[in-house]
Design a protein around this motif. Structure first.
Motif, short mmCIF file in Angstrom:
data_model
loop_
_atom_site.label_atom_id
_atom_site.label_comp_id
_atom_site.label_asym_id
_atom_site.label_seq_id
_atom_site.Cartn_x
_atom_site.Cartn_y
_atom_site.Cartn_z
N ALA A 96 0.80 -1.38 -0.13
CA ALA A 96 0.11 -0.10 -0.05
C ALA A 96 0.86 1.21 -0.10
CB ALA A 96 -0.85 -0.05 1.22
N LEU A 97 0.89 2.10 -1.01
CA LEU A 97 1.69 3.27 -1.00
C LEU A 97 0.66 4.41 -1.39
CD1 LEU A 97 4.27 2.17 -3.79
CD2 LEU A 97 4.56 2.21 -1.13
N GLY A 98 0.94 5.60 -0.82
CA GLY A 98 0.30 6.87 -1.05
C GLY A 98 0.79 7.62 -2.18
N ARG A 99 0.63 6.59 -3.39
CA ARG A 99 0.77 7.29 -4.51
C ARG A 99 0.07 6.50 -5.56
NH1 ARG A 99 2.42 2.92 -7.87
NH2 ARG A 99 3.73 1.71 -6.93
N THR A 100 -0.10 6.78 -6.94
CA THR A 100 -0.68 6.31 -7.90
C THR A 100 0.37 6.35 -9.20
OG1 THR A 100 -2.54 6.24 -9.27
CG2 THR A 100 -1.87 8.40 -8.43
N THR A 101 0.31 5.28 -10.01
CA THR A 101 0.98 5.29 -11.25
C THR A 101 0.40 6.07 -12.45
OG1 THR A 101 -0.05 3.14 -12.15
CG2 THR A 101 2.11 2.95 -10.83
N ASP A 102 -0.82 6.86 -12.26
CA ASP A 102 -1.63 7.62 -13.15
C ASP A 102 -0.48 8.76 -13.57
OD1 ASP A 102 -3.04 10.25 -13.96
OD2 ASP A 102 -4.57 8.60 -14.21
N SER A 103 0.06 8.99 -14.32
CA SER A 103 1.14 9.90 -14.70
C SER A 103 0.64 11.51 -14.34
CB SER A 103 1.38 10.07 -16.17
OG SER A 103 0.48 10.48 -16.64
N ARG A 104 -0.55 11.83 -14.46
CA ARG A 104 -1.08 13.28 -14.08
C ARG A 104 -1.12 13.47 -12.52
NH1 ARG A 104 -6.49 12.93 -16.99
NH2 ARG A 104 -6.50 11.02 -16.15
N ILE A 105 -1.42 12.45 -11.67
CA ILE A 105 -1.57 12.62 -10.41
C ILE A 105 -0.36 12.24 -9.94
CG2 ILE A 105 -2.72 11.42 -8.15
CD1 ILE A 105 -5.02 10.56 -9.77
N ALA A 106 0.46 11.37 -10.21
CA ALA A 106 1.88 11.15 -9.81
C ALA A 106 2.70 12.53 -10.13
CB ALA A 106 2.62 10.09 -10.55
N ALA A 107 2.86 13.14 -11.01
CA ALA A 107 3.37 14.23 -11.33
C ALA A 107 2.97 15.58 -10.28
CB ALA A 107 3.19 14.83 -12.70
N LEU A 108 1.73 15.66 -10.10
CA LEU A 108 1.07 16.47 -9.16
C LEU A 108 1.78 16.34 -7.78
CD1 LEU A 108 -0.81 18.80 -8.39
CD2 LEU A 108 -2.52 16.81 -8.12
N VAL A 109 1.60 15.09 -7.26
CA VAL A 109 1.79 14.80 -5.94
C VAL A 109 3.24 14.75 -5.87
CG1 VAL A 109 2.12 12.77 -4.38
CG2 VAL A 109 -0.12 13.16 -5.61
N ALA A 110 3.99 14.35 -6.77
CA ALA A 110 5.72 14.53 -6.61
C ALA A 110 6.11 16.00 -6.57
CB ALA A 110 6.12 13.84 -7.90
N LYS A 111 5.53 16.99 -7.31
CA LYS A 111 5.96 18.21 -7.27
C LYS A 111 5.44 18.98 -6.03
CE LYS A 111 5.00 22.52 -9.54
NZ LYS A 111 4.42 23.31 -10.42
#
Length: 219
Positions: free
Chosen positions: A132-147
């Motif tokens: 269980a990770l607090g992230r998703t491989t969906d590129s749009r959400i991943a980029a948003l969260v990473a930033k």
């Protein structure tokens, strides 16, 4: 019967105090004005994918509900009520990486990364959930969260919080052969209950992405 969005003009005057932003870069004032104009449920493409905006809009809808209630009646909304709401908003957005609960003894703030950690640990305890990770491989959400999380040094904090509202993004890997949709529902149920009980949140949205299927471990 008066216009349910009455009072939004006065709100604009109250908001002229400088730009304030959520962790994703969205303007707090624009989100609040969106709610005040009765458009809190009309989400943009960004807002549909963003946990930070989701939490803020949900909290603002609850916070602004008394103003809308007054506006629906043929009476003038008291300026004192609107000023009181704006004072609460000011307190909420002092640090968008923390929850906020006002008590008789003062205030309680809990970091978003703590909310994310509780969500991850709770999801991992569901039978059949392997990761269980607090992230998703969906590129749009991943980029948003990473930033957002990199800027604030909150790794894996795929969670938006404001006041006593949270929107959590969880990606999980499940065991092959187990009913993935049932496990996702169970993750939602447990995480929502745990965050309400352990963090004191009132409104919790949990978005679960089944990201992978892993072989059943050898016995």
């Amino acid at each position: 019967m008066s216009d349910p969005t009455a009072g939004s003009g006065a709100l604009r005057d109250l908001l002229r105090r400088g730009s304030r932003e959520l962790a994703c870069g969205a303007s707090v004032d624009e989100l609040l004005e969106q709610v005040a104009d009765g458009q809190g449920d009309q989400l943009t493409a960004h807002q549909q994918q963003c946990p930070h905006c989701g939490a803020a809009l949900a909290e603002f809808r609850q916070l602004w509900a008394p103003v809308h209630e007054y506006a629906r009646a043929p009476v003038h909304t008291p300026a004192r009520l609107k000023n009181s709401v704006m004072k609460q908003v000011d307190k909420l957005v002092q640090d968008v990486w923390y929850t906020l609960q006002l008590t008789e003894g003062g205030s309680i703030r809990i970091a978003a990364r703590v909310v994310a950690a509780v969500a991850r640990e709770t999801a991992a305890l569901v039978p059949g959930v392997r990761v269980a990770l607090g992230r998703t491989t969906d590129s749009r959400i991943a980029a948003l969260v990473a930033k957002a999380t990199h800027r604030h040094r909150h790794p894996y904090a795929a969670v938006g919080v404001l006041g006593r509202t949270a929107v959590v993004e969880l990606a999980v890997a499940v065991t092959y052969g187990d009913p993935a949709h049932q496990m996702a529902h169970e993750v939602q149920r447990r995480v929502m209950a745990e965050l309400q009980q352990k963090i004191g949140l009132q409104t919790v949205t949990v978005n679960v992405i089944v990201d992978d299927v892993l072989p059943r471990p050898a016995s």
